[in-house]
Scaffold this active site. Structure first.
Site, PDB file in Angstrom:
ATOM      1  N   ALA A 113      -4.961 -54.124  45.192  1.00 20.79           N
ATOM      2  CA  ALA A 113      -4.356 -53.376  46.293  1.00 20.79           C
ATOM      3  C   ALA A 113      -5.432 -52.670  47.099  1.00 20.79           C
ATOM      4  O   ALA A 113      -6.272 -51.945  46.542  1.00 20.79           O
ATOM      5  CB  ALA A 113      -3.342 -52.367  45.763  1.00 20.79           C
ATOM      6  N   ASP A 114      -5.414 -52.894  48.395  1.00 16.82           N
ATOM      7  CA  ASP A 114      -6.286 -52.141  49.287  1.00 16.82           C
ATOM      8  C   ASP A 114      -5.856 -50.679  49.281  1.00 16.82           C
ATOM      9  O   ASP A 114      -4.692 -50.362  49.017  1.00 16.82           O
ATOM     10  CB  ASP A 114      -6.188 -52.728  50.699  1.00 16.82           C
ATOM     11  CG  ASP A 114      -6.976 -51.919  51.708  1.00 16.82           C
ATOM     12  OD1 ASP A 114      -8.160 -51.638  51.458  1.00 16.82           O
ATOM     13  OD2 ASP A 114      -6.391 -51.542  52.744  1.00 16.82           O
ATOM     14  N   LYS A 115      -6.792 -49.785  49.576  1.00 17.65           N
ATOM     15  CA  LYS A 115      -6.452 -48.357  49.591  1.00 17.65           C
ATOM     16  C   LYS A 115      -5.905 -47.922  50.944  1.00 17.65           C
ATOM     17  O   LYS A 115      -4.737 -47.558  51.080  1.00 17.65           O
ATOM     18  CB  LYS A 115      -7.685 -47.509  49.240  1.00 17.65           C
ATOM     19  CG  LYS A 115      -7.400 -45.993  49.262  1.00 17.65           C
ATOM     20  CD  LYS A 115      -8.642 -45.184  49.006  1.00 17.65           C
ATOM     21  CE  LYS A 115      -9.550 -45.165  50.216  1.00 17.65           C
ATOM     22  NZ  LYS A 115      -8.987 -44.395  51.360  1.00 17.65           N
TER      23      LYS A 115
END
Length: 796
Positions: free
Chosen positions: A318-320
């Site tokens: 998951a990207d932040k």
């Protein structure tokens, strides 16, 4: 007038390598000439991302070029050669149905790279022949001098020559905070200008930009489809088994002295018996129905394969910024100095912030403030040179005051404070900076007098409200989550703790090529290609990987992952690369996609098990019938009828009521083959018994026996269907209305054809009824066998 110095005629290879074409002084003054720009455009190509998309006819042709179509097409050729044109037409119709279903569904979900090009600015202000003009961004070339203005998009990679701007590069780099950019700063194509104005020289265009290289990664990224692998392995296993049966039958037929005219149809029937004709179409239909169900919940699959893969998802990267967080600045903490409180610090800072502007810092401060009792007299906007903004205001007593807000280091430097007080301020600032926050200082004083620090304001990009819940739910479902971000490790660590990712942070530097899920909870400071390679590393370890992101920097990983998920606020680039797009705010759609994928998997598993079992039974019954009667017990026409009555009506399994697995699903073809053989042998025993009763007890001739064999296979197929539709007992769940309807239609069609002698020899209705009753009992026997085998294989 000629504005190009001698260095303006450097070889273009040198232009691309160096990123510079002229001296800064000449470039800033004049830019390129029109002739030189045209020459470079011809040699380097337009400032656009290359797109390679096969023509529609090629995409359709691919549907006819796969293992299942190959076997059916070979059967068609044999039937035409034998003069069996009706049978050939039936099989051809089945092939076309398979191809049309797959093509239509994929065309509906097709996401091309056209959106990638739309990310580039449509027009650009460029200096040509010493004059400023507006041109399409696609015509920019290295060496062009361009103007970057508030609200614009940087059209190509460029190095700033003069001026200062605030650049939002979060969609490219993953950095949550805008970047102050001045002379010699390298700006990337696709960055948004949030404040200021600057002049820059283009250093790279098209696919040579950082954004363009990302687009190239997107185009080349590819994850192997588990659907294709499953179909190939099932067809391979059945083909090997069928080959052995055909060889044995041909040898036995030759031993009996059967003429060639009877042996060839026997071979053709055996080939047709082995083909899981509707298996690819069932995968497509099940995924399409799953996509429809997801669309009602705000989840839009753009590639149907993503639904199949979601069933086995066991790692989510998951990207932040913009994914786990909201991608908008907010006040996280306020540290008031003695004599002030948090409310007054925010009120003073709000007065020194622009109202209604595009500055995200000022917007966050004003949103956190509840208002001030002071009256604003004059506001001085943020100055990139001093990194401060200020305001002149009057308090209720009529005293005029000066308020200054800006970067902590700058504000601290202009404030007068005793060493102990300064030490307190510095200590508080260090604590906030260590947590990855952006820290502002707020100072107050007389217009011409000294300033004192009133407090510190910490800004950050806060997590989405549902991020922690998402990670907890996925963990309970057997899915490991890792944060993968281009932001700094300190900032990423703070967000990771808030969303429940408590594992270690990967050390800075090259990512380990043998990374394993769970080894690190956070991968920070990574580039787009790093995310891409991390996804591939997990895949090489045998994992089904999901990638959730929103920016251009996430696009290569989104395309490479088996399950690429773009959030609703994602760029067009990310949405085009992803296989699933969330159309509503929040991350609940990810859980919905995993659950629906697992439901879809169970439905496809039911069909696959039924198909394997029935194909094994059919092939073995052909051999038994040949030995028992000395003739082919089925004809190609009867086999085509069985395909329609069995394979295609059994596609109703894609609507069945099933229970989703609590852990990620895996295709265990070896174990499924063992189960299929076990059930197939039981079904064969039933079919052999019926055939023997018809031949030896009732004294039926060859043609009525063929009819008996056909109805027995259809009825036993129904028994197999109901036995394998659950992993528990046959009565654990109620079949869907479509499943029940398909069974009624299947049984009715074959009973009608047999009773009235349509396309086959007539058979007494009493015999048909007895076989049907026997098949009902067979279903419970098969269920008991299935239950025991699944327990031995640990697949329940």
């Amino acid at each position: 007038m000629n504005a190009v110095p001698a260095s303006g005629s450097l070889p273009l290879g040198e232009i691309v390598r160096s990123g510079r074409t002229q001296s800064t002084e000449h470039a800033a003054a004049l830019g390129l000439t029109t002739d030189e720009a045209r020459r470079r455009l011809l040699e380097l190509g337009p400032n656009a991302v290359r797109e390679e998309s096969p023509a529609p006819w090629r995409r359709l042709a691919r549907k006819f070029w796969a293992p299942v179509p190959w076997m059916l097409e070979a059967a068609i050729v044999l039937q035409v050669a034998l003069g069996e044109r009706i049978e050939a037409a039936v099989i051809a119709a089945l092939v076309c149905f398979n191809a049309a279903l797959g093509y239509v569904q994929e065309e509906r979900a097709q996401a091309t790279l056209e959106a990638l090009r739309s990310r580039l600015a449509l027009t650009a202000r460029v200096r040509r022949d010493g004059l400023w003009t507006t041109i399409p961004a696609a015509e920019l070339v290295p060496g062009d001098v361009v103007k970057l203005s508030l609200g614009g998009v940087v059209g190509a990679d460029a190095r700033l020559l003069e001026g200062d701007v605030l650049l939002d590069q979060s969609m490219l780099t993953g950095e949550s905070l805008p970047v102050e950019a001045g002379p010699e700063y390298d700006a990337y194509a696709g960055s948004l200008v949030r404040r200021g104005e600057a002049v820059a020289e283009v250093t790279a265009t098209g696919s040579r930009t950082r954004f363009g290289r990302t687009a190239d990664l997107v185009r080349t990224a590819h994850a192997a489809s588990s659907q294709q692998e499953v179909v190939l392995r099932v067809v391979r296993n059945l083909a090997v088994f069928s080959g052995a049966i055909v060889v044995a039958q041909v040898a036995y037929a030759s031993f009996l002295g059967m003429p060639t005219g009877e042996i060839v149809p026997l071979i053709l029937t055996a080939i047709l018996a082995a083909i899981p004709v509707a298996l690819p179409a069932t995968f497509t239909l099940a995924a399409a129905l799953g996509a429809r169900a997801l669309a009602r919940r705000g989840v839009l699959p753009t590639r149907l394969s993503a639904i199949d893969e979601a069933a086995g998802l066991d790692v989510l990267c998951a990207d932040k910024t913009g994914t786990l967080t909201r991608n908008e600045l907010a006040v996280t903490a306020v540290r008031a100095m003695p004599g002030y409180d948090e409310r007054s610090v925010l009120a003073l800072a709000a007065l020194a912030s622009s109202e209604g502007g595009a500055d995200s810092v000022d917007a966050a401060v004003r949103a956190a403030s509840s208002g001030a009792e002071l009256r604003l007299v004059r506001f001085v906007p943020f100055d990139p040179a001093t990194k401060m903004s200020e305001a002149i205001a009057v308090d209720p007593a009529g005293t005029t005051v000066r308020i200054v807000k800006g970067a902590f280091a700058k504000i601290c430097a202009i404030c007068s404070a005793q060493p102990p007080a300064r030490a307190v301020v510095l200590a508080e600032a260090e604590k906030l900076l260590a947590q990855g926050f952006r820290v502002l200082g707020v100072a107050l004083g007389a217009p011409d007098g000294p300033l004192e620090m009133t407090g510190l304001i910490a800004l950050s990009d806060p997590p989405r409200p549902d991020s922690a819940g998402l990670i907890s739910t996925l963990r309970a479902m057997g899915v490991e989550t890792a944060m993968v971000t281009g932001d700094a490790p300190a900032t990423a660590a703070v967000v990771a703790r808030e969303v429940g990712l408590t594992g270690p942070i990967c050390p800075p530097g090259p990512l380990p090529g043998t990374a394993r899920p769970g080894e690190f909870a956070v991968f920070a400071g990574v580039f787009p290609e790093d995310k891409f390679h991390l996804v591939r590393a997990f895949q090489k370890g045998g994992h089904t990987v999901g990638m959730c992101g929103d920016g251009v920097n996430d696009a290569p990983a989104l395309r490479q992952a088996q399950v690429g998920i773009a959030v609703c606020t994602a760029t067009d680039v990310a949405k085009a690369a992803a296989g699933i797009v969330l159309t509503e705010p929040g991350l609940e759609g990810i859980v919905s996609a995993v659950k629906e994928g697992r439901v879809t998997f169970q439905r496809i598993l039911t069909y696959t098990l039924r198909s394997m079992t029935q194909k094994i039974t059919q092939m073995l019954l052909l051999a038994v019938g040949l030995v028992m009667t000395g003739h082919a017990i089925l004809t190609p026409l009867l086999m085509a009828i069985l395909m329609i009555a069995g394979d295609f009506l059994a596609m109703s399994a894609t609507t069945d009521n099933v229970r989703a697995s609590v852990r990620p699903d895996r295709w265990r073809i070896g174990e499924l083959t063992i189960l299929g053989i076990s059930l197939g042998v039981c079904s064969l025993a039933f079919c052999t018994g019926v055939l023997a009763a018809g031949h030896f007890t009732l004294g039926l001739g060859v043609r009525p026996l063929r009819t008996l064999a056909a109805i027995t296979l259809v009825f036993s197929g129904q028994a197999v269907f109901y036995a394998v539709r659950t992993r528990g007992r046959i009565w654990d769940s109620r079949p869907s209305p479509w499943v029940i309807l398909s069974s009624v239609v299947d049984v009715s069609i074959i009973s009608f054809l047999a009773a009235f002698g349509v396309l086959m020899a007539p058979l007494a209705l009493s015999i048909v009824g007895l076989v049907l009753c026997g098949a009902a009992g067979l279903a419970f026997i098969l269920d008991a066998v299935k239950y025991g085998v699944l327990a031995r294989l640990e697949m329940r």
